[in-house]
Structure formats: C-alpha cells, structure tokens
Scaffold this motif. Structure first.
Motif, PDB file in Angstrom:
ATOM      1  N   HIS A 296     -36.033 -38.391 -11.656  1.00  0.00           N
ATOM      2  CA  HIS A 296     -35.988 -37.115 -10.929  1.00  0.00           C
ATOM      3  C   HIS A 296     -36.937 -37.151  -9.736  1.00  0.00           C
ATOM      4  O   HIS A 296     -36.618 -36.615  -8.665  1.00  0.00           O
ATOM      5  CB  HIS A 296     -36.330 -35.966 -11.872  1.00  0.00           C
ATOM      6  N   ALA A 297     -38.093 -37.771  -9.915  1.00  0.00           N
ATOM      7  CA  ALA A 297     -39.045 -37.861  -8.813  1.00  0.00           C
ATOM      8  C   ALA A 297     -38.505 -38.745  -7.684  1.00  0.00           C
ATOM      9  O   ALA A 297     -38.724 -38.464  -6.504  1.00  0.00           O
ATOM     10  CB  ALA A 297     -40.377 -38.411  -9.324  1.00  0.00           C
ATOM     11  N   ALA A 298     -37.766 -39.794  -8.060  1.00  0.00           N
ATOM     12  CA  ALA A 298     -37.215 -40.708  -7.049  1.00  0.00           C
ATOM     13  C   ALA A 298     -36.031 -40.099  -6.324  1.00  0.00           C
ATOM     14  O   ALA A 298     -35.836 -40.322  -5.122  1.00  0.00           O
ATOM     15  CB  ALA A 298     -36.817 -42.021  -7.705  1.00  0.00           C
TER      16      ALA A 298
ATOM     17  N   PHE B 121     -31.758 -35.098 -17.828  1.00  0.00           N
ATOM     18  CA  PHE B 121     -31.175 -36.429 -17.970  1.00  0.00           C
ATOM     19  C   PHE B 121     -31.107 -37.124 -16.617  1.00  0.00           C
ATOM     20  O   PHE B 121     -31.251 -36.510 -15.548  1.00  0.00           O
ATOM     21  CB  PHE B 121     -29.762 -36.342 -18.577  1.00  0.00           C
ATOM     22  N   ALA B 122     -30.881 -38.436 -16.686  1.00  0.00           N
ATOM     23  CA  ALA B 122     -30.640 -39.244 -15.496  1.00  0.00           C
ATOM     24  C   ALA B 122     -29.667 -40.346 -15.865  1.00  0.00           C
ATOM     25  O   ALA B 122     -29.695 -40.863 -16.987  1.00  0.00           O
ATOM     26  CB  ALA B 122     -31.936 -39.850 -14.970  1.00  0.00           C
ATOM     27  N   VAL B 123     -28.784 -40.678 -14.944  1.00  0.00           N
ATOM     28  CA  VAL B 123     -27.836 -41.774 -15.129  1.00  0.00           C
ATOM     29  C   VAL B 123     -28.271 -42.916 -14.231  1.00  0.00           C
ATOM     30  O   VAL B 123     -28.377 -42.759 -13.009  1.00  0.00           O
ATOM     31  CB  VAL B 123     -26.392 -41.347 -14.795  1.00  0.00           C
TER      32      VAL B 123
ATOM     33  N   PRO C 237     -40.165 -51.788 -25.076  1.00  0.00           N
ATOM     34  CA  PRO C 237     -39.652 -51.375 -23.761  1.00  0.00           C
ATOM     35  C   PRO C 237     -39.113 -52.557 -22.958  1.00  0.00           C
ATOM     36  O   PRO C 237     -39.570 -53.688 -23.106  1.00  0.00           O
ATOM     37  CB  PRO C 237     -40.882 -50.760 -23.081  1.00  0.00           C
ATOM     38  N   ILE C 238     -38.118 -52.268 -22.121  1.00  0.00           N
ATOM     39  CA  ILE C 238     -37.511 -53.262 -21.243  1.00  0.00           C
ATOM     40  C   ILE C 238     -37.721 -52.819 -19.796  1.00  0.00           C
ATOM     41  O   ILE C 238     -37.535 -51.642 -19.468  1.00  0.00           O
ATOM     42  CB  ILE C 238     -36.005 -53.409 -21.521  1.00  0.00           C
ATOM     43  N   THR C 239     -38.107 -53.758 -18.957  1.00  0.00           N
ATOM     44  CA  THR C 239     -38.227 -53.461 -17.529  1.00  0.00           C
ATOM     45  C   THR C 239     -36.866 -53.650 -16.865  1.00  0.00           C
ATOM     46  O   THR C 239     -36.253 -54.715 -16.992  1.00  0.00           O
ATOM     47  CB  THR C 239     -39.252 -54.380 -16.864  1.00  0.00           C
ATOM     48  N   VAL C 240     -36.373 -52.589 -16.201  1.00  0.00           N
ATOM     49  CA  VAL C 240     -35.053 -52.632 -15.574  1.00  0.00           C
ATOM     50  C   VAL C 240     -35.159 -52.131 -14.139  1.00  0.00           C
ATOM     51  O   VAL C 240     -36.060 -51.355 -13.797  1.00  0.00           O
ATOM     52  CB  VAL C 240     -34.025 -51.768 -16.339  1.00  0.00           C
ATOM     53  N   SER C 241     -34.233 -52.570 -13.319  1.00  0.00           N
ATOM     54  CA  SER C 241     -34.126 -52.062 -11.939  1.00  0.00           C
ATOM     55  C   SER C 241     -32.692 -51.622 -11.716  1.00  0.00           C
ATOM     56  O   SER C 241     -31.745 -52.340 -12.081  1.00  0.00           O
ATOM     57  CB  SER C 241     -34.502 -53.147 -10.928  1.00  0.00           C
ATOM     58  N   GLY C 242     -32.512 -50.444 -11.153  1.00  0.00           N
ATOM     59  CA  GLY C 242     -31.170 -49.946 -10.932  1.00  0.00           C
ATOM     60  C   GLY C 242     -31.147 -48.756 -10.006  1.00  0.00           C
ATOM     61  O   GLY C 242     -32.188 -48.321  -9.479  1.00  0.00           O
ATOM     62  N   LYS C 243     -29.962 -48.212  -9.822  1.00  0.00           N
ATOM     63  CA  LYS C 243     -29.733 -47.089  -8.914  1.00  0.00           C
ATOM     64  C   LYS C 243     -29.548 -45.806  -9.713  1.00  0.00           C
ATOM     65  O   LYS C 243     -28.815 -45.782 -10.713  1.00  0.00           O
ATOM     66  CB  LYS C 243     -28.494 -47.369  -8.067  1.00  0.00           C
ATOM     67  N   VAL C 244     -30.204 -44.738  -9.261  1.00  0.00           N
ATOM     68  CA  VAL C 244     -30.046 -43.430  -9.899  1.00  0.00           C
ATOM     69  C   VAL C 244     -28.718 -42.833  -9.448  1.00  0.00           C
ATOM     70  O   VAL C 244     -28.571 -42.412  -8.300  1.00  0.00           O
ATOM     71  CB  VAL C 244     -31.217 -42.493  -9.547  1.00  0.00           C
TER      72      VAL C 244
ATOM     73  N   THR D 145     -33.184 -42.484 -25.214  1.00  0.00           N
ATOM     74  CA  THR D 145     -34.127 -41.373 -25.109  1.00  0.00           C
ATOM     75  C   THR D 145     -35.403 -41.865 -24.442  1.00  0.00           C
ATOM     76  O   THR D 145     -36.045 -42.793 -24.941  1.00  0.00           O
ATOM     77  CB  THR D 145     -34.460 -40.808 -26.498  1.00  0.00           C
ATOM     78  N   ASP D 146     -35.770 -41.259 -23.341  1.00  0.00           N
ATOM     79  CA  ASP D 146     -36.991 -41.667 -22.637  1.00  0.00           C
ATOM     80  C   ASP D 146     -37.368 -40.597 -21.618  1.00  0.00           C
ATOM     81  O   ASP D 146     -36.991 -40.657 -20.447  1.00  0.00           O
ATOM     82  CB  ASP D 146     -36.789 -43.015 -21.938  1.00  0.00           C
ATOM     83  N   PRO D 147     -38.128 -39.584 -22.020  1.00  0.00           N
ATOM     84  CA  PRO D 147     -38.481 -38.504 -21.083  1.00  0.00           C
ATOM     85  C   PRO D 147     -39.315 -38.975 -19.905  1.00  0.00           C
ATOM     86  O   PRO D 147     -39.202 -38.415 -18.807  1.00  0.00           O
ATOM     87  CB  PRO D 147     -39.261 -37.516 -21.967  1.00  0.00           C
ATOM     88  N   VAL D 148     -40.134 -40.021 -20.077  1.00  0.00           N
ATOM     89  CA  VAL D 148     -40.947 -40.517 -18.968  1.00  0.00           C
ATOM     90  C   VAL D 148     -40.057 -41.107 -17.882  1.00  0.00           C
ATOM     91  O   VAL D 148     -40.240 -40.847 -16.678  1.00  0.00           O
ATOM     92  CB  VAL D 148     -41.953 -41.568 -19.474  1.00  0.00           C
ATOM     93  N   SER D 149     -39.050 -41.887 -18.304  1.00  0.00           N
ATOM     94  CA  SER D 149     -38.130 -42.473 -17.328  1.00  0.00           C
ATOM     95  C   SER D 149     -37.250 -41.416 -16.675  1.00  0.00           C
ATOM     96  O   SER D 149     -36.909 -41.522 -15.492  1.00  0.00           O
ATOM     97  CB  SER D 149     -37.270 -43.547 -17.997  1.00  0.00           C
ATOM     98  N   VAL D 150     -36.869 -40.393 -17.430  1.00  0.00           N
ATOM     99  CA  VAL D 150     -36.099 -39.289 -16.843  1.00  0.00           C
ATOM    100  C   VAL D 150     -36.901 -38.633 -15.725  1.00  0.00           C
ATOM    101  O   VAL D 150     -36.394 -38.389 -14.619  1.00  0.00           O
ATOM    102  CB  VAL D 150     -35.713 -38.246 -17.925  1.00  0.00           C
TER     103      VAL D 150
END
Length: 498
Positions: A343-345, A398-400, A365-372, A334-339
C-alpha cells in the motif's frame, strides 16, 4: 394464541490449540437483528436453515447477535464475553418459547476449554429447566458432557465436505418445535470414542459412508429421532478429545442404545482406515507443468486456515517460484506487514519484500520481487456454493503481487479460500489460473468442483495430519498417538427430559 418465537444466535469459530495468534474481534463477521436475518435468509447456512424451518411453522426468530469467524487460534476472552452477555441479556427478557443455537463447536479461549458449554449453561441458568434448547454443530465439533447435559438435543452436520449446513439448522429447529408440541421427549444414547480421524473421513467415501447410511436407516425406521456422528477437530489439546456418537429418541430404548454402541465400535474398528494419505506437492506440480485438461485446485493441507492454521506458510509459494515452467498460478498468504508495504508503494510499483513465515516456522519468510497489481482496504465475498451458498463475508486490507506467472494474494488476516469468490473479490479471476492454492484440506472441493480438479496435497505445517509432531499433553490418550484399551460404553449423564 400468540405467535411463537425462538431465540437464535451465538458464536461460531473453530480453534487450533497450537496456533499462537489469538482470534480477535476484527476477524468476526458480527450481525444482529434484522440484518442477521436478511443476510442468512435463503442461504445454505445453519441460521438460514433455522429461518426456513421457522418460516414454514409461522414462528418468529430473534437474533440478538451472531459472531462468525473462520478458523484460527483461540478466541480472545473479551470477544466471547461480549457475545455471551448480549445473548444472556436477551434471554433475560423471556419473550420467546425456545432457544435454537447455530454454533460450530470446537472453539477455545485462553481461559475456556468449552466456551460453547459455558454459553449454553449461562442461558440454561436464566431460562430454567423446562424451556427447550437445541443446538446445531459442525461434525468436527468438540462435544463435552456439559454440552449434552445442558441442551435438550444436539445435531451435527451429516456431510463432510459440508453441504448440509441449512438442513442441520432445520433439524435443530424442528426438534425444538417437536419438544414444544410434546411430540418429542428426547433421551440420549451417547458414546465417546478416544480417537481422531485424520484425512480419510469424507462421508461420501467408505468407511464413514456406511456408518452414516446405518444412522440414516435408524432414523427412517423410527428407531432414533436423530443420529449424529462427530469426528472431532484434530488440533484441540483439551480434555475428552475424540469422536462421539449421539442417538436421540423418545424415551429410553434398548435398541437405540445398541445402535450407538454398534456405531461407536465400528468407528473404532476402522480407525486405521480413517487415516488418509495424500499426493506430494511435487507430483501435482509435475502434472501442471506437463499440462492438464482442467485447472488444478490444490488444498495446502499443512497450513489450512480452515483447520486453524495461520495461513502464512511459504512452502507452496517457494515451490511455485522454483518452477518457472509452470502455467499461471495463484497462492494466498497472510502477511499484514507486506500488505502495508504494498500500500505504501502503490499500485504498479515494483517491490522487494520478505513475505510470510512469521508463524509457520516450517516454512520461513521468502524474499520476492514483483509488481503490485491490485490493492484494497476491504472486499466483499458472496459464496457461490453449494457449501454455505449465498453466505456473505468480507476481506480486510489486501494486495495482489505479480511475480512472473505467480499471483500472490497478500492479506492482513487469514482466510481459508473455501469459495472462488475470495479470489474474484481481490481482482483475480480463478478461472484464468491453471494452479489455484486454497488454505483448506477438502472443504474447498464442493465449491471448486465445477472449476477444476480438486486435490489435497501433503504439505508440512501445524495443520498437517502428522499429529505426532504436535505437543499434545492434556488431550491424551487418543488414537493414533496411543492405543487406549477401548470398549464402547454409554456415557452416564442426566437426560434433560427423561
């Protein structure tokens, strides 16, 4: 003779006293009238069971409203007030013969310890003392004397993990019919046990399996009309927290009193056996790295949305990312800020985010890098079952996010992932994953059993069974934090139809 009618509806949510995030109106699936009936008909749900029993008896069901949400922090007062006013306004019309409430029990608001009791008392004040009110609860409900004094009969699930929601609704509905037809004059033998069950409390395993077998035998023999054993939700800092044994029958009966006392004493005698232990997350991930015959479906015990947690713990995510040798896996967060950031990206973008850990302070929190991989503003879920089979719910924004072989399901609201369709609704096929994380302790096991090996793992957090780490004040004393000098006694309260 005019056709009988029953009033059904209310609110179903399980609250966690120590979750600081209030459950707002957006979290609820709210239905009424013919929409609520159409959605529930034929499902393994409390309202579905009520509709089944009413249909067999040629009785009409009225549903002014039904609010239903997954577990979480206390419910906003305004949400409860809205539901109560709708139900009470419907009750004032008086065009029905009985009330049958498909609730949950164990809900809180910032100002109410017992909102279910408040709803029932409000309805009783309107309909008077003679109209039957029966109620169906989850077996993890918080039972209070006010509830027992206000309704004619309270029934609870008889299975954990829960597979008998529909049958519980049928029991409550049939009891109302039996009272109306004067086949039942319910008198209650009730015992409160100041203890919690902590994890070793499946009803298909001992010691609860034997207790439920004795209760079923009492009903089958006619000693009792209905028997429920309530194992309270473990994260409620409320007065009178604990287990309850309820045995209803026709009129007073010393044998039924003895049954309730015996079952309560057996619960207490086996209190230590009802505290479970779990494998570590590392043990399970070691197995996954070596390769398993079936996928591993793991319940994150420390941050169970099904137990009222916020669903934003990064403990499991961090462990998955630290093991690049793991096969394909999926974990919800659950993380509405990251969602919003995803969406912005946009879909296909590479993003770097600080995810999770805003409320689950044991896992920052964990810093992660990935593909939407995927985005959505709403997705619809239909439970495969058997638990709540056919029940329809929905997911908000949501975002995957794909991080190597780890798929992270980011949502703006917490979900328990009790059913595989939560994953499919967001475009991830759980059958293609080898490690699947749910925000549940063991309720997920019924609906995932056909897909893989279901394991509850010992993780830290506000829904872990390490209750000594939680700031209980009001609810104590109770076992295992205390050793009350317990002797089972029948709770003295006015019987509704004595």
């Amino acid at each position: 003779m005019s056709k009988r009618r029953i009033l059904a509806g209310g609110i179903a949510q399980e609250s966690h006293s120590f979750n600081p995030v209030l459950t707002n109106r957006v979290r609820f699936n709210i239905q009424s009238g013919l929409d609520a009936i159409a959605s529930a008909r034929g499902t393994n749900s409390l309202l579905g069971g009520i509709l089944d029993a009413a249909g067999q008896a040629d009785v009409e069901v009225l549903v002014p409203t039904l609010f239903r949400a997954q577990s979480g922090g206390p419910v906003e007062d305004a949400v409860f007030t809205e539901m109560r006013d709708i139900m009470c306004n419907a009750a004032k019309r008086g065009d029905f013969d009985a009330i049958v409430l498909p609730l949950h029990g164990g809900m809180l608001t910032p100002t109410l310890e017992d909102p279910e009791g408040e709803l029932m008392a409000s309805l009783r004040a309107i309909v008077g003392p003679d109209l039957p009110i029966t109620v169906a609860f989850d077996l993890h409900a918080h039972v209070t004397c006010r509830i027992l004094e206000t309704c004619d009969l309270l029934v609870g699930y008889l299975t954990n993990p829960h597979g008998d929601q529909g049958n519980t609704g049928r029991r409550a509905c049939q009891a109302a019919f039996d009272i109306l037809d004067r086949r039942l004059r319910p008198v209650l033998s009730a015992v409160h046990v100041p203890m919690l069950t902590l994890g070793h409390d499946r009803t298909d395993e001992e010691p609860l399996m034997g207790l439920h077998a004795r209760a079923r035998a009492a009903v089958a023999s006619g000693l009792a009309y209905d028997v429920s054993i309530f194992n309270a939700q473990q994260f409620l800092d409320v007065h009178g927290l604990g287990n309850w044994v309820l045995a209803y029958g026709n009129g007073k009966d010393a044998g039924r009193d003895s049954l309730a006392l015996e079952l309560a004493q057996s619960l207490w005698d086996q209190r230590c056996a009802l505290i479970g232990t779990y494998p570590s997350l590392d043990e399970c991930l070691d197995r996954a790295e070596r390769g398993t015959e079936r996928p591993l479906i793991l319940g994150d015990q420390g941050d169970r949305v099904a137990g009222g947690g916020p669903g934003d713990s990064t403990y499991v995510l961090g462990a998955l990312l630290a093991r690049p040798g793991l096969p394909a896996s999926v974990v919800p967060l659950t993380d509405p800020v990251s969602v919003a950031a995803c969406h912005a990206a946009g879909k296909g973008a590479q993003v770097t985010l600080d995810v999770g850990g805003r409320f689950s302070t044991v896992a920052p929190p964990i810093t992660v890098s990935g593909k939407v991989l995927g985005l959505g503003t709403e997705a619809h879920v239909t439970y495969d079952g058997p638990a709540d089979a056919g029940y329809k719910s929905k997911i908000g924004a949501f975002a995957v996010l794909e991080i190597g072989k780890v798929h992270v399901l980011l949502t703006d609201q917490p979900y328990s992932y009790l059913d595989p369709d939560y994953f499919r609704a967001m475009g991830v096929n759980p059958a293609e994953m080898r490690v699947i994380i749910t925000r549940s302790g063991y309720h997920f096991t019924l609906n995932f059993a056909a897909m893989g090996e279901c394991i509850t793992v010992d993780t830290p957090g506000m829904t872990s069974y390490r209750v000594d780490e939680l700031p209980f004040t009001v609810a104590r004393p109770f076992f295992p934090l205390d050793e009350p000098n317990f002797v089972p006694v029948l709770v003295d309260h006015p019987s509704r139809r004595d």
